[in-house]
Design an enzyme around this catalytic site. Structure first.
Site, PDB file in Angstrom:
ATOM      1  N   SER A 123      15.207 -29.205 -10.635  1.00 37.31           N
ATOM      2  CA  SER A 123      15.400 -28.286  -9.482  1.00 37.31           C
ATOM      3  C   SER A 123      14.697 -29.113  -8.217  1.00 37.31           C
ATOM      4  O   SER A 123      13.823 -29.886  -8.193  1.00 37.31           O
ATOM      5  CB  SER A 123      14.360 -27.012  -9.808  1.00 37.31           C
ATOM      6  OG  SER A 123      14.189 -26.490  -8.229  1.00 37.31           O
ATOM      7  N   TYR A 147       6.210 -24.459 -11.387  1.00 32.71           N
ATOM      8  CA  TYR A 147       7.539 -24.563 -11.578  1.00 32.71           C
ATOM      9  C   TYR A 147       8.176 -26.276 -11.188  1.00 32.71           C
ATOM     10  O   TYR A 147       8.619 -26.847 -12.243  1.00 32.71           O
ATOM     11  CB  TYR A 147       8.513 -23.486 -11.030  1.00 32.71           C
ATOM     12  CG  TYR A 147       9.846 -23.746 -11.366  1.00 32.71           C
ATOM     13  CD1 TYR A 147      10.369 -23.420 -12.459  1.00 32.71           C
ATOM     14  CD2 TYR A 147      10.738 -24.014 -10.217  1.00 32.71           C
ATOM     15  CE1 TYR A 147      11.826 -23.286 -12.569  1.00 32.71           C
ATOM     16  CE2 TYR A 147      12.081 -24.143 -10.369  1.00 32.71           C
ATOM     17  CZ  TYR A 147      12.731 -23.907 -11.548  1.00 32.71           C
ATOM     18  OH  TYR A 147      13.952 -23.936 -11.570  1.00 32.71           O
ATOM     19  N   LYS A 151       9.175 -29.283 -13.750  1.00 32.69           N
ATOM     20  CA  LYS A 151      10.603 -29.872 -13.843  1.00 32.69           C
ATOM     21  C   LYS A 151      10.363 -31.173 -13.576  1.00 32.69           C
ATOM     22  O   LYS A 151      11.081 -31.977 -14.367  1.00 32.69           O
ATOM     23  CB  LYS A 151      11.488 -29.091 -12.654  1.00 32.69           C
ATOM     24  CG  LYS A 151      11.878 -27.806 -12.842  1.00 32.69           C
ATOM     25  CD  LYS A 151      12.808 -27.786 -14.274  1.00 32.69           C
ATOM     26  CE  LYS A 151      13.378 -26.122 -14.414  1.00 32.69           C
ATOM     27  NZ  LYS A 151      14.258 -26.090 -15.564  1.00 32.69           N
TER      28      LYS A 151
HETATM   29  N1  LIG Z   1      19.664 -20.595 -10.515  1.00 37.21           N
HETATM   30  C1  LIG Z   1      19.006 -21.427  -9.656  1.00 37.21           C
HETATM   31  O1  LIG Z   1      18.950 -21.118  -8.492  1.00 37.21           O
HETATM   32  C2  LIG Z   1      18.506 -22.718 -10.209  1.00 37.21           C
HETATM   33  C3  LIG Z   1      18.057 -23.686  -9.331  1.00 37.21           C
HETATM   34  C4  LIG Z   1      17.587 -24.918  -9.679  1.00 37.21           C
HETATM   35  C5  LIG Z   1      17.286 -25.150 -11.029  1.00 37.21           C
HETATM   36  N2  LIG Z   1      17.768 -24.193 -11.950  1.00 37.21           N
HETATM   37  C6  LIG Z   1      17.482 -24.391 -13.454  1.00 37.21           C
HETATM   38  O2  LIG Z   1      18.667 -24.182 -14.006  1.00 37.21           O
HETATM   39  C7  LIG Z   1      18.478 -23.686 -15.333  1.00 37.21           C
HETATM   40  C8  LIG Z   1      19.410 -22.313 -15.576  1.00 37.21           C
HETATM   41  O3  LIG Z   1      19.044 -21.586 -14.485  1.00 37.21           O
HETATM   42  P1  LIG Z   1      19.525 -20.033 -14.624  1.00 37.21           P
HETATM   43  O4  LIG Z   1      19.369 -19.692 -13.238  1.00 37.21           O
HETATM   44  O5  LIG Z   1      20.594 -19.692 -15.430  1.00 37.21           O
HETATM   45  O6  LIG Z   1      18.346 -19.183 -15.101  1.00 37.21           O
HETATM   46  P2  LIG Z   1      18.201 -18.175 -16.163  1.00 37.21           P
HETATM   47  O7  LIG Z   1      16.828 -17.293 -15.815  1.00 37.21           O
HETATM   48  O8  LIG Z   1      19.347 -17.061 -15.837  1.00 37.21           O
HETATM   49  O9  LIG Z   1      18.520 -18.612 -17.739  1.00 37.21           O
HETATM   50  C9  LIG Z   1      17.201 -19.329 -18.393  1.00 37.21           C
HETATM   51  C10 LIG Z   1      17.429 -18.615 -19.518  1.00 37.21           C
HETATM   52  O10 LIG Z   1      16.402 -19.324 -20.334  1.00 37.21           O
HETATM   53  C11 LIG Z   1      15.878 -18.470 -21.315  1.00 37.21           C
HETATM   54  N3  LIG Z   1      14.782 -18.782 -21.805  1.00 37.21           N
HETATM   55  C12 LIG Z   1      13.411 -18.695 -21.302  1.00 37.21           C
HETATM   56  N4  LIG Z   1      12.503 -19.018 -21.979  1.00 37.21           N
HETATM   57  C13 LIG Z   1      12.961 -19.408 -23.107  1.00 37.21           C
HETATM   58  C14 LIG Z   1      12.427 -20.116 -24.290  1.00 37.21           C
HETATM   59  N5  LIG Z   1      11.105 -20.134 -24.541  1.00 37.21           N
HETATM   60  N6  LIG Z   1      13.495 -20.164 -25.347  1.00 37.21           N
HETATM   61  C15 LIG Z   1      14.651 -20.030 -25.349  1.00 37.21           C
HETATM   62  N7  LIG Z   1      15.235 -19.664 -24.027  1.00 37.21           N
HETATM   63  C16 LIG Z   1      14.315 -19.174 -23.034  1.00 37.21           C
HETATM   64  C17 LIG Z   1      15.880 -16.818 -20.539  1.00 37.21           C
HETATM   65  O11 LIG Z   1      16.231 -16.070 -21.892  1.00 37.21           O
HETATM   66  C18 LIG Z   1      17.071 -17.002 -19.745  1.00 37.21           C
HETATM   67  O12 LIG Z   1      18.226 -16.594 -20.330  1.00 37.21           O
HETATM   68  C19 LIG Z   1      16.954 -23.398 -15.431  1.00 37.21           C
HETATM   69  O13 LIG Z   1      16.518 -24.557 -16.054  1.00 37.21           O
HETATM   70  C20 LIG Z   1      16.755 -23.352 -14.050  1.00 37.21           C
HETATM   71  O14 LIG Z   1      15.065 -23.769 -14.038  1.00 37.21           O
HETATM   72  C21 LIG Z   1      18.129 -22.888 -11.441  1.00 37.21           C
END
Ligand SMILES: NC(=O)c1ccc[n+]([C@@H]2O[C@H](COP(=O)([O-])OP(=O)(O)OC[C@H]3O[C@@H](n4cnc5c(N)ncnc54)[C@H](O)[C@@H]3O)[C@@H](O)[C@H]2O)c1
Length: 327
Positions: A123, A147, A151
């Site tokens: 991230s 966070y 990461k």
């Molecule tokens: N959406 C953004 O703006 C953004 C920006 C930068 C990085 N990211 C990264 O991209 C990835 C996806 O983001 P997103 O927006 O789809 O997030 P999201 O929260 O929609 O999805 C993350 C998923 O991880 C699952 N999860 C959490 N803990 C868990 C565990 N212990 N075991 C199994 N599953 C688990 C949750 O249930 C959720 O469905 C993440 O790693 C996030 O950190 C997202």
């Protein structure tokens, strides 16, 4: 080749699984099966031309990542995470899922023995410096919240497992993804989607930062393209440095509101009001909004569309589903 996705019930996981099901391939290689894992039971994407195994489980629990990969697994997308504001509020949960869980996923890939391509979603939050910073490709991550630290630590795990040949790893430091469909989530950047999404469904949205506040963003379409490119690109030019800043878009809140007005009209824009939130402002205020993503561009990561196209894509792809979900 078999493909696995962790966090497959989440926002990007569902988009990615849907895209792979629609094409049936990863790059030129046909997908022969897909494993979807999430702590919430993931749904198989509709119309997938290959078998899909859905598992509910905690990747950080003992054995929780065990069935993720096998000798036929060619790619693992590790998306499961506890997002920013939640990881800041619950220190133990954040480190357990975002670091221990990432380690468990890498160990599962190592045991599978197929040296799969491992795409890890890092991230923008792994950096700090705020509005004044311009992040170069070789900048050292100095996170300003848990966070971001989790990461950055995950990236080091990917780096070392790649160096040892357990995985062919790529860490993508994703920008804030806008517009997130559905409901607000527990990311500190949740407002960036709320100020576009809520007005487009006729609801009010609160803005916790000034209008000249700039963000580094990416659309769901761009993020999905980049994830697939990271899984299919030639990784030889990466050498030891497995982390990449994909070419996102720097946009001010004012520009986002102008795009909202262009797509949704003046009435939509008037639904956004300024409401101070010092906790959110403290987290997102540290994230840089400007990157020189030269390395990712040279490696074929596609450049980003403008903010109005991002809002129009939300209307095309996700507005109906968001309306249905929100009643
Ligand atoms: N959406 C953004 O703006 C953004 C920006 C930068 C990085 N990211 C990264 O991209 C990835 C996806 O983001 P997103 O927006 O789809 O997030 P999201 O929260 O929609 O999805 C993350 C998923 O991880 C699952 N999860 C959490 N803990 C868990 C565990 N212990 N075991 C199994 N599953 C688990 C949750 O249930 C959720 O469905 C993440 O790693 C996030 O950190 C997202």
């Amino acid at each position: 080749m078999r493909v696995a996705i962790t966090g497959a019930a989440g926002f990007l996981g569902r988009k990615l699984a849907g895209r792979l099901a629609a094409t049936g391939r990863l790059g030129r290689t046909p997908i022969t099966g897909m494993t979807l894992v999430d702590v919430v039971m993931p749904a198989a994407p509709q119309g997938a031309p290959f078998p899909v195994t859905c598992r509910a489980g905690d990747i950080a629990a003992p054995g929780g990542a065990d069935h993720l990969a096998d000798a036929g697994t060619g790619a693992v997308f590790h998306l499961a995470a506890v997002v920013s504001a939640q990881a800041e509020a619950d220190f133990d949960l954040g480190w357990r899922v975002n670091l221990d869980g990432t380690r468990a996923v890498l160990e599962a890939c190592r045991r599978a023995g197929s040296r799969p391509r491992l795409v890890f979603t890092s991230s923008v939050a792994s950096y700090s410096g705020g509005q004044a910073a311009v992040i170069a490709d070789d900048q050292r991550p100095i996170p300003a919240n848990s966070y971001g630290a989790q990461k950055a630590a995950g990236e080091l795990l990917v780096h070392d497992h790649a160096r040892k040949g357990h995985v062919d790893g790529v860490s993508l430091r994703l920008p804030t993804i806008v517009v997130r469909p559905g409901r607000p989530n527990r990311a500190a950047s949740s407002f960036a989607s709320s100020i576009l999404r809520e007005p487009l469904i006729g609801e009010e949205a609160h803005l916790p930062v000034p209008e000249d506040f700039a963000l580094w963003i990416a659309s769901p379409r761009a993020a999905t393209d980049w994830l697939i490119h990271a899984a299919t690109m030639d990784t030889a030019p990466l050498g030891l440095d497995r982390g990449l800043n994909p070419p996102g878009l720097t946009v001010t809140v004012r520009e986002m509101l102008a795009a909202l007005e262009a797509v949704g009209g003046h009435a939509a824009m008037r639904l956004v009001s300024r409401v101070e939130d010092p906790d959110v402002a403290a987290i997102v205020g540290a994230w840089p909004a400007r990157f020189d993503a030269a390395r990712a561009k040279a490696l074929g990561f596609r450049e980003h569309e403008g903010i109005e196209a991002v809002v129009r894509a939300f209307v095309e792809d996700d507005l109906a589903e968001t309306r249905a979900l929100r009643g």
